[in-house]
Write an enzyme that holds these catalytic residues in place. Structure first.
Site, PDB file in Angstrom:
ATOM      1  N   PRO A 160       0.842  -1.144   0.000  1.00  0.00           N
ATOM      2  CG  PRO A 160      -0.240  -1.290   2.008  1.00  0.00           C
ATOM      3  CD  PRO A 160       0.870  -1.856   1.219  1.00  0.00           C
ATOM      4  CD  GLU A 161       3.582   2.576  -4.177  1.00  0.00           C
ATOM      5  OE1 GLU A 161       3.870   3.714  -4.554  1.00  0.00           O
ATOM      6  OE2 GLU A 161       3.805   1.552  -4.861  1.00  0.00           O
TER       7      GLU A 161
ATOM      8  CE  LYS B  44       5.239   4.286   0.683  1.00  0.00           C
ATOM      9  NZ  LYS B  44       6.476   3.553   0.374  1.00  0.00           N
TER      10      LYS B  44
ATOM     11  NE  ARG C 275      10.982  -3.225  -3.401  1.00  0.00           N
ATOM     12  CZ  ARG C 275      10.728  -2.299  -2.520  1.00  0.00           C
ATOM     13  NH1 ARG C 275      10.387  -1.100  -2.926  1.00  0.00           N
ATOM     14  NH2 ARG C 275      10.783  -2.547  -1.253  1.00  0.00           N
TER      15      ARG C 275
END
Length: 293
Positions: free
Chosen positions: A2-3, A61, A279
């Site tokens: 979740p950003e 966040k 990533r």
DNA sequence: AGACTGACCTGAACGC
DNA sequence: TGCGTTCAGGTCAGTC
């Protein structure tokens, strides 16, 4: 996940469903979910029980529920702080609903309304209770949030200051965008989307970034996150949902993130994926040329 | 002081 | 079918 947009969707849901409600019981189902609460799960439960939720706030966040004072003579306000990590969810559900497999904390209220559940597959997220304290850049926030910069949706956000902070770094542009002490709320998805919109490569060195380029990428980040919020956030799967368990639709609007080999929506060149910080980064090789080494 | 690397977790998707 | 590998939207302690 979740950003910022996804966390803001959750904050709004909590504002709609738990404000002015008093906590009756707290059940910690997994100790790791409250590991940031230094004094332990029992103290976490004790500090929450009997408190009434007065506001739902957010910076970057991080999300928190402001609580009324424990005693009338106590001036220090506490907050229930939540960070969703990679897979955390705050769900508002009827108590009759079956427990989720990864239910970590259950909070019941002293009314007939639905309960609040913290569900988190990967347990990178967590809940904790802290007093509100002055943040480095101003404002009252829970202690662990004190070092987090203001996010672009904060009314007191200064683009000038954020650009200056970006240019003060001595690193690559994308790393700086992901650094929550420079500007908060941006994660891997929106960093890539913002860089694409600004036609900048994430490997560009921040020391050579012009003020105009800094503004361009931050403006792009603000715009893309605002658009995502309007669509309920980005979710590729059921891991990222609002308090009612529903997913957002912004994944359909992504230009580069996860679009490997698909044609750039601006120039048609295939989008490429590169390894970055354990990533991925997604770029258009034509719109965003790599900086020369 | 500031920049960078791993470690923290579970589960899905993939290749053999 | 099964087993190993890789990947996933985040952060922070530790190291240089």
């Amino acid at each position: 996940m979740p950003e910022l947009p996804e966390v803001e969707v959750v904050r709004r849901g909590l504002a709609d469903h738990v404000l002015d409600r008093r906590v009756a019981t707290v059940e910690v189902r997994h100790p790791r979910a409250v590991r940031r609460h230094a004094t332990g799960a029992d103290d976490f439960t004790a500090r929450l029980t009997g408190r009434t939720v007065r506001a739902a706030a957010r910076r970057g966040k991080y999300l928190w529920l402001e609580l009324d004072s424990a005693d009338p003579g106590d001036s220090a306000e506490d907050a229930l702080l939540a960070h969703l990590g990679m897979s955390g969810q705050m769900l508002v559900e009827d108590a009759a609903q079956p427990d989720e497999k990864h239910l970590r904390v259950r909070i019941r209220f002293d009314d007939d309304g639905p309960e609040l559940r913290f569900v988190d597959q990967r347990t990178f997220g967590g809940l904790s209770v802290h007093p509100l304290a002055p943040a480095t850049g101003g404002g009252l926030v829970p202690e662990p949030v004190a070092h987090i910069a203001r996010d672009p949706m904060d009314p007191a956000f200064s683009a000038e200051d954020a650009v200056a902070a970006l240019r003060r770094r001595r690193t690559e542009l994308k790393r700086a965008l992901l650094d929550q002490t420079v500007v908060s709320g941006i994660g891997n998805i929106y960093a890539d989307e913002a860089l694409w919109r600004a036609k900048l490569h994430g490997l560009r060195p921040t020391e050579k970034l012009t003020r105009a380029q800094g503004h361009a990428v931050l403006d792009a980040a603000t715009t893309v996150m605002t658009e995502a919020l309007a669509q309920g956030g980005t979710s590729f799967d059921a891991l990222y949902v609002n308090v009612n368990g529903a997913s957002g639709y912004f994944d359909r609007s992504l230009d580069v993130y996860g679009q490997t080999d698909r044609a750039c929506t601006r120039c048609g060149t295939p989008i490429r994926r590169d390894a970055f910080m354990n990533r991925s980064s997604f770029t258009c090789p034509r719109c965003q040329p790599r900086p020369r080494r």
